[in-house]
Design an enzyme around this catalytic site. Structure first.
Site, PDB file in Angstrom:
ATOM      1  N   LYS A   1      17.875 -91.936  46.374  1.00  0.00           N
ATOM      2  CA  LYS A   1      19.080 -92.560  46.957  1.00  0.00           C
ATOM      3  C   LYS A   1      20.306 -92.308  46.088  1.00  0.00           C
ATOM      4  O   LYS A   1      21.346 -91.890  46.575  1.00  0.00           O
ATOM      5  CB  LYS A   1      18.903 -94.089  47.098  1.00  0.00           C
ATOM      6  CG  LYS A   1      17.749 -94.523  47.964  1.00  0.00           C
ATOM      7  CD  LYS A   1      17.691 -96.034  48.073  1.00  0.00           C
ATOM      8  CE  LYS A   1      17.401 -96.755  46.779  1.00  0.00           C
ATOM      9  NZ  LYS A   1      16.073 -96.458  46.195  1.00  0.00           N
TER      10      LYS A   1
ATOM     11  N   ARG B   1      11.690 -90.312  34.847  1.00  0.00           N
ATOM     12  CA  ARG B   1      13.160 -90.312  34.914  1.00  0.00           C
ATOM     13  C   ARG B   1      13.784 -90.703  33.575  1.00  0.00           C
ATOM     14  O   ARG B   1      13.327 -91.617  32.903  1.00  0.00           O
ATOM     15  CB  ARG B   1      13.639 -91.287  35.992  1.00  0.00           C
ATOM     16  CG  ARG B   1      15.176 -91.424  36.002  1.00  0.00           C
ATOM     17  CD  ARG B   1      15.689 -92.121  37.219  1.00  0.00           C
ATOM     18  NE  ARG B   1      15.135 -93.454  37.381  1.00  0.00           N
ATOM     19  CZ  ARG B   1      15.386 -94.233  38.422  1.00  0.00           C
ATOM     20  NH1 ARG B   1      16.160 -93.801  39.402  1.00  0.00           N
ATOM     21  NH2 ARG B   1      14.851 -95.421  38.495  1.00  0.00           N
TER      22      ARG B   1
ATOM     23  N   ARG C   1      14.964 -96.180  31.833  1.00  0.00           N
ATOM     24  CA  ARG C   1      15.356 -97.490  32.358  1.00  0.00           C
ATOM     25  C   ARG C   1      14.225 -98.476  32.113  1.00  0.00           C
ATOM     26  O   ARG C   1      13.062 -98.131  32.251  1.00  0.00           O
ATOM     27  CB  ARG C   1      15.629 -97.387  33.866  1.00  0.00           C
ATOM     28  CG  ARG C   1      17.100 -97.426  34.220  1.00  0.00           C
ATOM     29  CD  ARG C   1      17.352 -97.047  35.659  1.00  0.00           C
ATOM     30  NE  ARG C   1      16.706 -97.901  36.654  1.00  0.00           N
ATOM     31  CZ  ARG C   1      16.920 -97.805  37.965  1.00  0.00           C
ATOM     32  NH1 ARG C   1      17.750 -96.910  38.434  1.00  0.00           N
ATOM     33  NH2 ARG C   1      16.298 -98.608  38.808  1.00  0.00           N
TER      34      ARG C   1
ATOM     35  N   ARG D   1      18.571-104.534  51.311  1.00  0.00           N
ATOM     36  CA  ARG D   1      17.208-104.337  50.837  1.00  0.00           C
ATOM     37  C   ARG D   1      16.260-105.379  51.387  1.00  0.00           C
ATOM     38  O   ARG D   1      15.071-105.349  51.068  1.00  0.00           O
ATOM     39  CB  ARG D   1      17.229-104.494  49.327  1.00  0.00           C
ATOM     40  CG  ARG D   1      16.760-103.332  48.564  1.00  0.00           C
ATOM     41  CD  ARG D   1      17.044-103.700  47.137  1.00  0.00           C
ATOM     42  NE  ARG D   1      16.251-102.957  46.260  1.00  0.00           N
ATOM     43  CZ  ARG D   1      16.699-101.882  45.604  1.00  0.00           C
ATOM     44  NH1 ARG D   1      17.900-101.439  45.788  1.00  0.00           N
ATOM     45  NH2 ARG D   1      15.917-101.281  44.775  1.00  0.00           N
TER      46      ARG D   1
ATOM     47  N   ARG E   1       7.784-102.628  41.766  1.00  0.00           N
ATOM     48  CA  ARG E   1       8.934-102.289  42.610  1.00  0.00           C
ATOM     49  C   ARG E   1       8.489-101.659  43.922  1.00  0.00           C
ATOM     50  O   ARG E   1       9.068-101.926  44.976  1.00  0.00           O
ATOM     51  CB  ARG E   1       9.865-101.330  41.858  1.00  0.00           C
ATOM     52  CG  ARG E   1      10.674-102.038  40.775  1.00  0.00           C
ATOM     53  CD  ARG E   1      11.224-101.072  39.758  1.00  0.00           C
ATOM     54  NE  ARG E   1      12.159-100.134  40.316  1.00  0.00           N
ATOM     55  CZ  ARG E   1      12.447 -98.951  39.773  1.00  0.00           C
ATOM     56  NH1 ARG E   1      11.851 -98.569  38.669  1.00  0.00           N
ATOM     57  NH2 ARG E   1      13.330 -98.175  40.344  1.00  0.00           N
TER      58      ARG E   1
END
Ligand code: AP5
Ligand code: MG
Ligand code: ZN
Length: 209
Positions: free
Chosen positions: A13, A122, A153, A88, A164
């Site tokens: 996204k 990531r 992160r 969301r 998540r």
């Protein structure tokens, strides 16, 4: 043009919203980025959001909706915007319906197995926010855009990634049906590489690339 980017954590996204926002000259609004910026500045909102984000849970709807209403009321949003990571939940989508008319909902579709690999690999630049995957870094620890440090992160640690994904399936995936019923949904294969995905989105928007 008012666009929503829907998709699981790691679907792309943020990566795609940035590209589309540049091409279409509209602001890219990521609720996750806004929460992280607040956290960095140590604001009360940032501290509150961290309690949820670190566990992979959603920040309460009321808090999130107020933030978005405030942001999309700004002058730079008059010509449209691209929402990344909002709405969301169904209550967030219902709230958005009361203050905006959305033109397109892009659902970036990627299998869970691929998402886990993308998120755990990531790395993000602390300064400019550029995003990388360890597989393309060849051991580099600095941002190739601005030279600053790359970090993982907090919510990209393996156990939080699974939380998540589960929250996504329970609370966010129902929005696919919600927007399909309104005739706004464009489903995009998000496993086809960065550029092909961008092109598929631009085609769905009827935009010239
Ligand atoms: P948020 O920051 O929105 O995180 P997210 O939805 O979990 O999504 P990500 O940013 O992890 O993934 P992305 O889809 O942007 O993927 P990316 O482009 O980086 O939210 C964080 C937290 O904030 C939430 O958990 C929640 O607590 C809170 N929050 C935010 N909004 C909220 C709301 N509305 N309500 C309540 N709480 C909210 O790509 C991922 C990786 O894949 C990168 O390494 C990238 O390089 C790579 N990649 C991308 N595309 C491709 C491709 N096509 N091929 C190969 N690799 C690719
Ligand atoms: Mg993102
Ligand atoms: Zn950087």
């Amino acid at each position: 043009m008012k666009i929503i980017m829907l998709g699981a954590p790691g679907a792309g996204k943020g990566t795609q919203a940035k590209m589309i926002a540049e091409k279409c000259s509209i602001p890219h609004i990521s609720t996750g980025d806004i929460f992280r910026a607040n956290l960095k500045e140590g604001t009360p909102l940032g501290k509150k959001a961290k309690e949820y984000m670190d566990q992979g849970l959603l920040v309460p709807d009321a808090l999130t909706c107020d933030l978005v209403v405030d942001r999309i009321s700004k002058d730079d949003c008059e010509g449209g915007y691209i929402l990344d990571g909002f709405p969301r939940t169904v209550p967030q989508a219902e709230a958005l319906d009361t203050f905006a008319v959305i033109d397109y909902v892009i659902d970036i579709d990627v299998a869970d197995q691929v998402l886990v690999d993308r998120l755990s690999g990531r790395r993000v630049c602390v300064k400019c926010g550029a995003t990388y995957h360890t597989s393309m870094l060849n051991g580099a620890t600095k941002c190739s855009v601005c030279g600053d440090e790359l970090i993982q992160r907090n919510d990209d640690k393996a156990e939080t990634v699974l939380a998540r994904l589960s929250v996504y399936h329970d609370q966010t995936a129902p929005l696919i049906g919600y927007y399909e019923a309104k005739g706004l949904l464009k489903k995009i294969d998000g496993a086809q590489g960065l550029e092909n995905t961008t092109q598929a989105i631009l085609n769905a928007l009827g935009a010239n690339a």
